[in-house]
Structures are given as C-alpha cells and as structure tokens.
Scaffold this motif. Structure first.
Motif, mmCIF file in Angstrom:
data_model
loop_
_atom_site.group_PDB
_atom_site.id
_atom_site.type_symbol
_atom_site.label_atom_id
_atom_site.label_comp_id
_atom_site.label_asym_id
_atom_site.label_seq_id
_atom_site.Cartn_x
_atom_site.Cartn_y
_atom_site.Cartn_z
ATOM 1 N N ALA A 249 10.066 -9.795 -57.453
ATOM 2 C CA ALA A 249 11.065 -8.733 -56.986
ATOM 3 C C ALA A 249 10.444 -7.830 -57.988
ATOM 4 N N LEU A 250 10.147 -7.939 -59.336
ATOM 5 C CA LEU A 250 9.677 -6.932 -60.249
ATOM 6 C C LEU A 250 8.605 -6.200 -59.884
ATOM 7 N N GLU A 251 7.560 -7.177 -59.294
ATOM 8 C CA GLU A 251 6.348 -6.410 -58.981
ATOM 9 C C GLU A 251 6.166 -5.491 -57.770
ATOM 10 N N LEU B 221 11.941 -9.750 -44.424
ATOM 11 C CA LEU B 221 11.489 -8.383 -44.410
ATOM 12 C C LEU B 221 12.460 -7.755 -43.212
ATOM 13 N N VAL B 222 13.274 -6.632 -43.699
ATOM 14 C CA VAL B 222 14.049 -6.126 -42.466
ATOM 15 C C VAL B 222 13.811 -4.650 -42.595
ATOM 16 N N GLU B 223 13.332 -4.297 -41.250
ATOM 17 C CA GLU B 223 13.027 -2.935 -41.065
ATOM 18 C C GLU B 223 13.469 -2.193 -39.740
ATOM 19 N N THR B 224 13.831 -1.123 -39.725
ATOM 20 C CA THR B 224 14.301 -0.056 -38.910
ATOM 21 C C THR B 224 13.511 1.058 -38.687
ATOM 22 N N GLU B 225 13.560 1.987 -37.972
ATOM 23 C CA GLU B 225 12.930 3.209 -37.891
ATOM 24 C C GLU B 225 12.811 4.116 -39.330
ATOM 25 N N SER B 226 14.223 3.977 -39.734
ATOM 26 C CA SER B 226 14.447 4.767 -40.896
ATOM 27 C C SER B 226 14.062 3.886 -42.401
ATOM 28 N N ALA B 227 14.091 2.797 -42.413
ATOM 29 C CA ALA B 227 13.851 2.096 -43.708
ATOM 30 C C ALA B 227 13.315 0.689 -43.772
ATOM 31 N N LYS B 228 12.737 0.344 -44.691
ATOM 32 C CA LYS B 228 12.416 -1.114 -44.955
ATOM 33 C C LYS B 228 13.013 -1.669 -46.144
ATOM 34 N N VAL B 229 13.426 -2.950 -46.298
ATOM 35 C CA VAL B 229 13.865 -3.739 -47.256
ATOM 36 C C VAL B 229 13.403 -5.194 -47.268
ATOM 37 N N ILE B 230 13.329 -5.853 -48.463
ATOM 38 C CA ILE B 230 13.000 -7.122 -48.481
ATOM 39 C C ILE B 230 13.998 -8.064 -49.203
ATOM 40 N N ILE B 231 14.354 -8.948 -48.797
ATOM 41 C CA ILE B 231 15.509 -10.004 -49.377
ATOM 42 C C ILE B 231 14.922 -11.156 -50.041
ATOM 43 N N ASP B 232 15.135 -11.345 -51.193
ATOM 44 C CA ASP B 232 14.868 -12.753 -51.966
ATOM 45 C C ASP B 232 13.057 -13.036 -51.812
ATOM 46 N N ASN C 282 6.294 -0.125 -55.536
ATOM 47 C CA ASN C 282 6.696 0.801 -54.538
ATOM 48 C C ASN C 282 7.772 1.765 -55.086
ATOM 49 N N ASP C 283 8.079 1.855 -56.542
ATOM 50 C CA ASP C 283 8.943 2.723 -57.022
ATOM 51 C C ASP C 283 10.234 2.791 -56.330
ATOM 52 N N CYS C 284 10.723 1.615 -56.055
ATOM 53 C CA CYS C 284 12.099 1.627 -55.407
ATOM 54 C C CYS C 284 13.049 0.730 -56.260
ATOM 55 N N PRO C 285 14.277 0.802 -55.819
ATOM 56 C CA PRO C 285 15.244 -0.113 -56.526
ATOM 57 C C PRO C 285 15.552 -1.371 -56.217
ATOM 58 N N ILE C 286 15.830 -2.363 -57.229
ATOM 59 C CA ILE C 286 16.482 -3.791 -56.874
ATOM 60 C C ILE C 286 17.858 -3.761 -57.119
ATOM 61 N N PHE C 287 18.454 -4.043 -55.619
ATOM 62 C CA PHE C 287 20.010 -4.320 -55.828
ATOM 63 C C PHE C 287 20.260 -5.900 -56.294
ATOM 64 N N GLU D 147 1.374 -7.901 -52.953
ATOM 65 C CA GLU D 147 0.681 -6.519 -52.783
ATOM 66 C C GLU D 147 0.748 -5.925 -51.391
ATOM 67 N N GLU D 148 1.279 -6.770 -50.610
ATOM 68 C CA GLU D 148 0.932 -6.136 -49.086
ATOM 69 C C GLU D 148 2.616 -5.834 -48.317
ATOM 70 N N ILE D 149 3.572 -5.790 -49.292
ATOM 71 C CA ILE D 149 4.745 -5.417 -49.047
ATOM 72 C C ILE D 149 4.950 -4.088 -49.478
ATOM 73 N N SER D 150 5.327 -3.192 -48.474
ATOM 74 C CA SER D 150 5.755 -1.850 -48.719
ATOM 75 C C SER D 150 7.148 -1.682 -48.187
ATOM 76 N N VAL D 151 8.233 -1.245 -49.384
ATOM 77 C CA VAL D 151 9.544 -1.368 -48.832
ATOM 78 C C VAL D 151 10.357 -0.243 -49.621
ATOM 79 N N ASP D 152 11.615 0.167 -49.128
ATOM 80 C CA ASP D 152 12.359 1.137 -49.930
ATOM 81 C C ASP D 152 13.352 0.446 -50.815
ATOM 82 N N ALA D 153 13.678 -0.952 -50.593
ATOM 83 C CA ALA D 153 14.575 -1.387 -51.624
ATOM 84 C C ALA D 153 14.320 -3.197 -51.596
ATOM 85 N N VAL D 154 14.481 -3.594 -52.813
ATOM 86 C CA VAL D 154 14.587 -5.088 -52.798
ATOM 87 C C VAL D 154 15.862 -5.547 -53.055
ATOM 88 N N LEU D 155 16.333 -6.377 -52.203
ATOM 89 C CA LEU D 155 17.682 -7.059 -52.427
ATOM 90 C C LEU D 155 17.555 -8.549 -52.994
#
Length: 227
Positions: free
Chosen positions: A57-59, A12-23, A64-69, A37-45
């Motif tokens: 990834a799909l769940e 899980l990678v986060e900064t002040e502006s965004a959060k993403v999760i990888i794999d 989070n209504d966010c895209p999967i890269f 269910e505990e993961i809140s992110v702006d994108a899944v990579l």
C-alpha cells in the motif's frame, strides 16, 4: 466497472473515470502475478492492517501520489510513513472525485508487526465502493455476522467479494449464507489457496452459489470481470 483479481484479497477496480486497488498484497503474494510497480491508481483502499492485506500500500500510494483510505489508526500509521491518507472509520463514507467509499463492520483483528512488537491497526472493516453507479462490497477478512443482512438490505450491491478460506475467516458454508444475506447477484471468492492452511475449491463454491441463483467467479490472478 471492471474488476481484476490479483490473488488473495487484492482487487483492482476501474471505470472510465477512476482506478482503485483494494488490499494490494502483491510482492509478497506467490499468486499475484503482478508487481506493485505496474499498478497505476487514483486511490488505495485497505480493509485492515494485516500484512497479507496492507501489502504494498505505501509503495503504490507514494508512487502514484494518491491517498490511502483506511480506518483512523491505520491511516495515521500510513501518514507517519509519508503517505497521503483519508482517515475513515466504521459507518462513515467519503466521496473522492468519482469514488465513494463507505466503511462497514467486520469481525476479525487488525495489527501491524514491526520487529518484535505488534501495533494496533484499528478495527477491521468491510468496504462499500461505488464508482460510476456500480457498487462493490469487499467484506475484508470477516467471520459471518448477522448485520451482513442489514448491509444487503440497505445497499444495492452489484457484486460482493467474500473470503472462503476458513481457519482465519469465513469458510465456504458461512460465505454462502453471507452471499444470500447481501443480496448480490454476483460474488467473487477471496482469501483462499494463498497458503496451505486456507486451501479451498473456489470452483466448487461457485457451483454452490449457482444453486442459490447467484453467479460466482472463481477468478485466477490477472483475470477480470465487468459488472
């Protein structure tokens, strides 16, 4: 940039502006220590399609209504399953808000099992993730290959995340050389101790990194570092 490890290859990678999760291999991972269910992110990579990386990834993306890269074929698969996606491919980059993602080569395989059949998941990849001026290189599952040196020469990598499990990916010896080639001052070992076949000593690997002037972080699930 704050990076939290959730076992195997999940970050899980986060900064002040965004959060993403990888794999995000969480619910099927005995070492994750967290539920999707505990993961809140702006994108899944995603680096590739194998279940120990594709994971939840799909769940996570749908909730989070966010895209999967993902690489094109895997992105298409996710889209067919109802997720928003960003179709990527090797060598391409895309900026999404304050997140810039570039896909790099990796030497592995990539497929999805559905019942008795295997579906081609496109090429496996590494990911260069840049957020708020910091760059993480998540190599995905890869063997050692010479162009890791080129990736290090062409990119200012603040921290690299490399598999050390051996058998299915690089082992510690090859990962040590990869770390030198990538020119990263910090390294997180990944893809080890999830299953008996990939048992390794992460602390010992990080001691060896230290002898090369590289700081290693053998994180336990739920532990974080900041770069």
């Amino acid at each position: 940039m704050k990076i939290t490890y959730y076992g195997h290859s999940a970050l899980l990678v986060e900064t002040e502006s965004a959060k993403v999760i990888i794999d995000p291999f969480l619910s099927g991972n005995p070492n994750s220590g967290i539920s999707p269910e505990e993961i809140s992110v702006d994108a899944v990579l995603l680096t590739h399609a194998h279940s120990d990386h594709f994971g939840d990834a799909l769940e996570i993306a749908k909730r989070n209504d966010c895209p999967i890269f993902a690489v094109y074929e895997l992105a298409d698969y996710c889209q067919a399953k109802g997720a928003k996606v960003k179709h990527m491919n090797i060598g391409g980059s895309h900026t999404y808000g304050t997140i810039t993602v570039k896909y790099t080569q990796a030497f592995h395989s990539s497929s999805i099992q559905e019942g008795e059949f295997w579906i081609y998941g496109g090429q496996p990849a590494g990911i260069l993730l840049t957020m708020d001026g910091k760059t993480l290189f998540h190599s995905g599952d890869t063997a050692l290959f010479g162009d890791l040196r080129l990736i290090g020469e062409r990119n200012a990598i603040d921290i690299a995340a490399l598999p050390i499990g051996d058998m299915l990916t690089m082992g510690p010896d090859d990962a040590l050389l990869a770390a030198r080639w990538l020119r990263a001052e910090k390294v997180i070992p990944l893809h080890y101790n999830t299953f008996p076949a990939i048992a390794q000593d992460g602390a010992d690997f990080c001691d060896r990194l230290k002898q090369e002037g590289i700081e290693g972080f053998p994180l336990k699930a739920g532990e974080s570092i900041e770069v």
